[in-house]
Each structure stands twice: as structure tokens, then as C-alpha cells.
Design an enzyme around this catalytic site. Sequence first.
Site, PDB file in Angstrom:
ATOM      1  CE1 TYR A  30      16.629  50.491 -24.627  1.00 36.19           C
ATOM      2  CE2 TYR A  30      15.511  50.218 -26.738  1.00 36.19           C
ATOM      3  CZ  TYR A  30      16.521  50.779 -25.983  1.00 36.19           C
ATOM      4  OH  TYR A  30      17.414  51.641 -26.579  1.00 36.19           O
TER       5      TYR A  30
ATOM      6  CB  SER B 262      15.211  54.030 -29.223  1.00 31.36           C
ATOM      7  OG  SER B 262      15.254  52.896 -30.050  1.00 31.36           O
TER       8      SER B 262
END
Length: 296
Positions: free
Chosen positions: A201, A188
Amino acid sequence: MAAQELSNPTDKYPKPPFKRQSQPWPGLASQMDPRPDHGERSYRGSGRLAGRKALITGGDSGMGRAAAIAFAREGADVAINYYPTEEADAQEVIALIRAEERNGLAIPGDLRDEKFCQELVRRAVDGLGGLDIVVSNAARQQARDSILDLTTEDFDATMKTNIYAPFWIIKAALPHLKPGSVIIGTTSEQAYDPSPELYDYAQTKAATMNYVKSLAKQLGPKGIRVNGVAPGPIWTPLQVSGGAPMEKLEKFGGQTPLGRPGQPAELGSIYVQLAAADASYANGQVYGSAGGSGQP
């Protein structure tokens, strides 16, 4: 070949503001407004993955669903894993895979359980008759304003879903992977530019980027390629099931040079490229897709 008209990427898909909406974790793409585009109507295959056998975690929605559709239309048989409450979305994907006359296998279960991860691989190998593409895509993302709001249970759930599960799955899959096989991780933009509310995360996505590069060096001599995809802001159930604060959800993707979030459909071809044999020199690479916001 028919000429394709140019399309302006800035207005190809919906832009913010988006309406406020929330769903219980992990959320359903079919209940989002607007509904994400996974390439259901747009992706056209050309046989690039004919005869391949793929396992995709998080294959019911988001990038996993886009990859599953694209893989099937390129000629692959596909097993998808998903959380049991995502059955409705998963069955849509299985129907799309089977519409291409490919073997579509649905395997629900909780990736936080090591025994299930091992069972997942066994069922995929048995059901597909082998395995040569592993896409570790499933992820847990829950926004917390402060580290003080993040419980040990929350932290543990994120780590097990995003880091432990790929570890368990890759270990179980490796004995079945022959030279020419591929492993693809989904990292990501959070690996490079972490948001303050995604403390746990973001760590897992940096770790994903690193396990991709480490495994590429370890498995490259065996003829197994390992690569990653690093999305920017993509319109998926992660955002509406606790992954983004409401004020951020309303403006989601608006900060990018394209002025909108990406759609999963815009990443399907990246997963295909990394899985295809003609990308045989791509190993340890991380392919970005972030609307111009500075990904690799």
C-alpha cells in the site's frame, strides 16, 4: 455573518482507545463504531463548484464520501464509484447529493478491471452531461506483518486498485476534460513515512504522489490542473477491514500531536479548494492533513 466559536481540535472528535472491530473487505462506514463523520451535518456550501461535474472513486465512504457531500453542497453534480458490496453506504451518499437538488449518479464496479474503468468514465460523462473534476480516491489497504505473508494475488490487487485504476480512468477521462478541469489523487502519509505492515500500500501512495507531480507538468500547459491530498490517520473502513492490525486500531491516531485520528469531514474542504477555480495556481501540489505529524 454570525461569529463562529472556537473549537479545540484535540477534543473535536473521538480519541483512542477504540474498541476492537473487524469487517469483511472493503467494509462499511455505517457499521463502524464510532461512525465516521463525513460532514453530513456540518458542511455548508457557498456555490464554489456551481455547475461542475465530478467523478469520485471510493465515493461511498472516507474522503471520497466527504468530497462528494462537499462538492454537491458547493453546487456540483457528482457520480460516485464504489465496490458492489458497499451499496448501502453508497445509497446514503446519493441521497445526500440529491437532497441538494444535484444530479447524483451511482456506478458500482470493480476498478481492477480496465474495461470497467473505461465504462465508468463513459457512464459518468453520459449521466452528468460532461466531466470536469476527476477524483481518484478509491484504495485497497491490507496489513501484512511480513513480506512473506503477502501473496502475488494480494500485491496485484493492491496495485490494480491504487495505481492501474487511476491510470485507466485518467486516460479515459482526458478527452472529455476541457481547460479549467481538475484531477485530484489521494495519496497518504504512507508516501513519506511508510509503516512496516503496509509494504504494498505504501508503495502505491508514493507512486500516487509522483503521478500527481508528473501529470501536473504534462497537463498544465493544456490548462488542466493535477493535485493530491495526503491524509494522515483517518477513521475510515480501510482500518477495520484489514488495513490495520487490531493493536494498532485500538490506538489509532493517538500518536499524532492532536492525539486522535482525523475524520473524513476534516478533509472535504481540501478537495473543494483544489477543485475550485480560485485555486487556479495550485498545480502539482500535495495538500497534507495529518494532525501535525509532518505532512507536506
